[in-house]
Write a protein that holds these residues in place. Structure first.
Motif, short mmCIF file in Angstrom:
data_model
loop_
_atom_site.label_atom_id
_atom_site.label_comp_id
_atom_site.label_asym_id
_atom_site.label_seq_id
_atom_site.Cartn_x
_atom_site.Cartn_y
_atom_site.Cartn_z
N SER A 28 0.75 -1.28 0.02
CA SER A 28 0.01 -0.12 0.03
C SER A 28 0.98 1.29 0.01
N SER A 29 0.56 2.23 -0.40
CA SER A 29 0.91 3.66 -0.45
C SER A 29 -0.02 4.74 -0.24
N PRO A 30 0.56 5.76 0.31
CA PRO A 30 -0.71 7.15 0.63
C PRO A 30 -1.39 7.14 -0.77
N PHE A 31 -0.94 7.42 -1.77
CA PHE A 31 -1.71 7.68 -2.90
C PHE A 31 -1.07 7.15 -4.10
N ARG A 32 -1.56 6.58 -5.28
CA ARG A 32 -1.18 6.16 -6.48
C ARG A 32 -0.10 6.88 -6.94
N THR A 33 -0.48 8.18 -7.19
CA THR A 33 0.34 8.93 -8.11
C THR A 33 1.80 9.65 -7.71
N GLU A 34 1.71 9.51 -6.32
CA GLU A 34 2.73 10.38 -5.74
C GLU A 34 4.05 9.33 -5.71
N VAL B 32 14.78 0.91 -6.64
CA VAL B 32 13.42 0.94 -7.10
C VAL B 32 13.31 2.52 -7.63
N VAL B 33 12.78 2.55 -8.59
CA VAL B 33 12.78 3.71 -9.51
C VAL B 33 11.34 4.16 -9.67
N SER B 34 10.78 5.37 -9.48
CA SER B 34 9.44 5.78 -9.73
C SER B 34 9.38 7.05 -10.70
N GLU B 35 8.28 6.66 -11.40
CA GLU B 35 7.90 8.03 -12.36
C GLU B 35 6.50 7.93 -11.98
N GLY B 36 5.86 7.87 -11.03
CA GLY B 36 4.46 7.85 -10.97
C GLY B 36 4.04 6.32 -10.59
#
Lengths: 114, 107
Positions: free
Chosen positions: A93-99, B89-93
């Motif tokens: 889980s995470s606070p919000f998907r897009t962050e 871990v890499v994030s672009e959204g």
């Protein structure tokens, strides 16, 4: 109490069985995820739910069926699986998907399909 | 090309040694970077976030090189308890995971 709880921890099922994996998060997060981790491979994102709505389905076979009845619970229903589906299934889980924030993982369900 | 690539190792090091390894990523639009630690048969847990200026947390130092699209992790004064697989871990959204680098610290 851990933030993300998964049950069962271990599951052995035959190819004709139907079973469900359960995930519960106590962190007040709005996004929940199912990942598959096979040996020596990166985590594969299977499904994403945001505010109880499925927002991503990464070409997962229909023998995997997710369900998110509320923002704290996530299920993965399994039926007619194949031996190659044996893996560690992780809920996160995470606070919000897009962050661009970290994800918090459950301990996983180690699934063996026989 | 894989989104996130790591040397699988294993890196076998004696206690007290320094070990370092990198991770490369393909998406130049990536915005956030993390190192996770995964012990055998356990879930991944966040070790540290990686900031543009580099950051340190005790014996662990993470660096980001945006120009060359890689991040690194350095572990100083290795302990037996550092034995684990380290996931880049890499994030672009959304989060993209590497397959992990296995580190084994021996007595």
């Amino acid at each position: 109490e851990t933030g993300v709880t998964q049950t069962p921890r271990h599951l052995v099922m035959g190819m004709t069985n139907k079973k469900s994996l359960k995930c519960e998060q106590h962190l007040g997060h709005n996004a929940m995820y199912w990942y598959k981790q096979s040996a020596k491979k990166p985590l594969e994102l299977m499904f994403v739910y945001s505010l109880e709505e499925r927002v991503e389905n990464n070409s997962v076979p229909s023998r995997f069926s997710p369900e998110c009845p509320n923002s704290s619970h996530l299920f993965l229903h399994l039926h007619t699986l194949q031996p190659e589906d044996s893996a560690l299934y992780l809920c996160a889980s995470s606070p919000f998907r897009t962050e661009n924030t970290e994800a918090f993982f459950g301990q996983g369900t180690r699934l063996t399909v026989v | 090309r894989k989104e996130v690539e790591q040397d699988p190792g294993p890196f076998n090091v004696p206690e007290g040694a320094t070990v370092a390894f990198n991770c490369t990523y393909s998406n130049s639009a990536s915005q956030s970077f993390f190192w996770y630690r995964q012990d055998c048969r356990k879930e991944p847990k966040l070790l540290m976030s990686v900031y543009s200026s580099g950051n340190e947390d005790g014996r662990f130092t993470a660096q980001l090189n945006r120009a060359s699209q890689y991040i690194s992790l350095l572990i100083r004064d290795s302990k037996l308890s550092d034995s684990a697989t380290y996931l880049c871990v890499v994030s672009e959204g959304k989060l993209s995971f590497g397959a992990g680098t296995t580190v084994t610290v021996r007595a």
